[in-house]
Design a protein around this motif. Structure first.
Motif, PDB file in Angstrom:
ATOM      1  N   HIS A 237      83.103 -96.531 -10.372  1.00 20.65           N
ATOM      2  CA  HIS A 237      83.345 -95.087 -10.507  1.00 20.65           C
ATOM      3  C   HIS A 237      82.347 -94.241  -9.730  1.00 20.65           C
ATOM      4  O   HIS A 237      82.490 -93.024  -9.667  1.00 20.65           O
ATOM      5  CB  HIS A 237      83.395 -94.673 -11.986  1.00 20.65           C
ATOM      6  N   GLU A 238      81.335 -94.892  -9.126  1.00 24.78           N
ATOM      7  CA  GLU A 238      80.434 -94.120  -8.258  1.00 24.78           C
ATOM      8  C   GLU A 238      80.938 -94.153  -6.809  1.00 24.78           C
ATOM      9  O   GLU A 238      80.351 -93.547  -5.923  1.00 24.78           O
ATOM     10  CB  GLU A 238      78.994 -94.653  -8.360  1.00 24.78           C
ATOM     11  N   VAL A 239      82.047 -94.890  -6.580  1.00 25.95           N
ATOM     12  CA  VAL A 239      82.615 -94.978  -5.225  1.00 25.95           C
ATOM     13  C   VAL A 239      83.962 -94.245  -5.144  1.00 25.95           C
ATOM     14  O   VAL A 239      84.201 -93.485  -4.210  1.00 25.95           O
ATOM     15  CB  VAL A 239      82.770 -96.461  -4.800  1.00 25.95           C
ATOM     16  N   VAL A 240      84.832 -94.482  -6.112  1.00 23.42           N
ATOM     17  CA  VAL A 240      86.115 -93.760  -6.172  1.00 23.42           C
ATOM     18  C   VAL A 240      86.321 -93.230  -7.589  1.00 23.42           C
ATOM     19  O   VAL A 240      85.589 -93.602  -8.502  1.00 23.42           O
ATOM     20  CB  VAL A 240      87.322 -94.668  -5.796  1.00 23.42           C
ATOM     21  N   ARG A 241      87.333 -92.377  -7.745  1.00 22.42           N
ATOM     22  CA  ARG A 241      87.644 -91.887  -9.090  1.00 22.42           C
ATOM     23  C   ARG A 241      88.300 -93.014  -9.886  1.00 22.42           C
ATOM     24  O   ARG A 241      89.202 -93.693  -9.382  1.00 22.42           O
ATOM     25  CB  ARG A 241      88.592 -90.686  -9.012  1.00 22.42           C
ATOM     26  N   ILE A 242      87.833 -93.241 -11.105  1.00 17.06           N
ATOM     27  CA  ILE A 242      88.395 -94.272 -11.974  1.00 17.06           C
ATOM     28  C   ILE A 242      88.976 -93.573 -13.201  1.00 17.06           C
ATOM     29  O   ILE A 242      88.368 -92.664 -13.754  1.00 17.06           O
ATOM     30  CB  ILE A 242      87.308 -95.286 -12.401  1.00 17.06           C
ATOM     31  N   ASP A 243      90.190 -93.977 -13.605  1.00 13.70           N
ATOM     32  CA  ASP A 243      90.854 -93.283 -14.707  1.00 13.70           C
ATOM     33  C   ASP A 243      90.454 -93.813 -16.084  1.00 13.70           C
ATOM     34  O   ASP A 243      90.306 -93.056 -17.031  1.00 13.70           O
ATOM     35  CB  ASP A 243      92.370 -93.376 -14.527  1.00 13.70           C
ATOM     36  N   TYR A 244      90.317 -95.124 -16.199  1.00 12.88           N
ATOM     37  CA  TYR A 244      89.942 -95.706 -17.495  1.00 12.88           C
ATOM     38  C   TYR A 244      88.905 -96.797 -17.292  1.00 12.88           C
ATOM     39  O   TYR A 244      88.877 -97.447 -16.243  1.00 12.88           O
ATOM     40  CB  TYR A 244      91.159 -96.305 -18.207  1.00 12.88           C
ATOM     41  N   HIS A 245      88.067 -96.976 -18.308  1.00 12.32           N
ATOM     42  CA  HIS A 245      87.060 -98.042 -18.273  1.00 12.32           C
ATOM     43  C   HIS A 245      87.271 -98.967 -19.465  1.00 12.32           C
ATOM     44  O   HIS A 245      87.435 -98.493 -20.589  1.00 12.32           O
ATOM     45  CB  HIS A 245      85.653 -97.451 -18.370  1.00 12.32           C
TER      46      HIS A 245
END
Lengths: 181, 239
Positions: free
Chosen positions: A139-147
């Motif tokens: 998530h520090e490289v692209v947008r992530i929706d869920y973890h």
């Protein structure tokens, strides 16, 4: 309407999270009823055949190839999920983040107690993806929706998340399914 | 201490007595206020701010703020939980918390709080600071990667053990727990039975050769959120 497509990848991870995905046991038959696997190590499809509904990302980014693959997952997937602690916080590969890259390479190829390398060369072939200065969570490289945290995330966590997303329900994991180990 | 009064936490009337903090009065009444740097029996410190509550509309640390008659305390509301969540997330990103191999995982209060709040990933970038580890002592080690600077070891060593083994040095991001010796932990008077060792809420000060004894599934926070023991008191009292 065709089945929803799902893609998965393992970046700087150990494939443990994919093992956990397979750990859903016989429910994998139900999953196959719900989705088709696209680009994924599970079916060995190497390139995206089109847009996917869900992308599962295991591992963070430790080299330029990881970044490239992650960006293409973001481009091709409606919903991008980082699963496992490596994708979320860098995990074991991120233990090198407090040590300068040059020192890591020297230890691995020159100074390590078990290294046999008479030429003293550090691999530098253009075919080998260049290492990044440190390991980055997805998530520090692209947008992530869920973890989905865990090392690996429990099979039930992955199952609950996929079923919720595929049936348009809110993803609300019970207490026992969020674990960091 | 005998004179009592009432105040309100989340619309519930709570009985308190003079000299009690909000956190203590709440705990006695079976209301759990999340906390990290607070440990029963030690002087309240107020460093982690995880126990932040809205008291009469202002953010205050429940572990240091004395309870007073007629106080209106907001504890479990969404905005208070949001503050606490972001504090816990900050604690995760400012250290090196590798839960996957930490001996304390499953029994760690920081992790327990994150589980209770349902944190899947912190919203802040990881700092990956350079921290050191001191394994010089025969029975104890201190891993500063996991230290959250709660000061529980510092206070326990001073107040319970009477040894002053641990103390803080440095300021801001350079602040760390130091030991009372020229070089390392082995040269201090610390003993494996010290309260200071047991006081660590995370995996920063640990006893050697005790790791991974409790199987996964039977650890303190595997099935029940941190604070459940306190909350059960309320349900038990209501029945």
């Amino acid at each position: 309407m065709g089945k929803a497509k799902i893609a998965t990848t393992s970046l700087a991870g150990c494939f443990g999270c994919h093992m956990s995905l397979l750990d859903i046991d016989e429910r994998i038959l139900e999953l196959i009823e719900l989705v088709d696997f696209d680009k994924s190590p599970i079916d060995d499809i190497k390139t995206f055949s089109g847009r996917c509904l869900v992308g599962l990302v295991e591992g963070g980014c430790c080299n330029e190839e990881n970044v490239e693959v992650l960006k293409s997952f973001r481009e091709h997937c409606e919903i991008l999920i980082s699963f496992g602690d490596c994708a979320i916080m860098g995990g074991i590969p991120a233990m090198r983040n407090t040590i300068p890259l040059q020192e890591c390479l020297d230890e691995a190829y020159i100074n390590g107690p078990t290294v046999y390398n008479p030429s003293g060369e550090v691999p530098n072939d253009p075919e080998i993806p260049l290492l990044l200065n440190r390991v980055y969570p997805a998530h520090e490289v692209v947008r992530i929706d869920y973890h989905l945290p865990g090392c690996p995330p429990p099979a039930d966590t992955i199952w609950e998340a996929l079923v919720a997303l595929l049936s348009n329900k809110p993803l609300d994991l019970p207490y026992e399914l969020i674990k960091y180990d | 201490m005998s004179e009592t009064f009432t105040f309100v936490i989340d619309d519930k009337e709570i009985e308190g007595c003079f000299g009690q903090t909000i956190l203590e009065a709440a705990e006695e009444a079976g209301v759990y206020i999340p906390r990290l740097c607070h440990l029963k029996g030690l002087t309240p410190f107020g460093s982690c701010r995880v126990c932040t509550c809205m008291v009469n509309g202002r953010a205050m640390a429940a572990c240091t703020q004395p309870a007073a008659p007629g106080m209106i305390v907001e504890n479990a509301s969404e905005r208070v939980t949001e503050i606490r969540k972001s504090l816990v997330e900050m604690l995760f990103v400012e250290g090196n918390h590798f839960c996957m191999f930490c001996e304390r995982s499953g029994d760690c209060e920081l992790q327990g709080l994150a589980y209770r709040f349902g944190i899947a990933a912190p919203r802040y970038p990881y700092l990956f600071p350079e921290r050191d580890l001191d394994a010089s002592h025969d029975d104890i080690f201190i891993d500063r990667n996991r230290c959250v600077l709660c000061g529980r070891c510092v206070r326990a060593s001073r107040e319970k053990d009477g040894k002053h083994v641990f103390g803080f040095v440095g300021r801001g991001p350079a602040k760390r727990v130091q030991v009372n010796a020229e070089a390392a932990l082995a040269e201090t008077k610390v003993a494996v039975t010290d309260e200071a060792v047991a006081a660590c809420p995370v995996g920063a000060i640990l006893k050697k050769r005790t790791a991974y004894r409790v199987p996964v599934g039977e650890r303190r926070y595997d099935h029940e959120p941190i604070g459940s023991d306190i909350e059960k008191r309320r349900t038990a009292a209501a029945e």
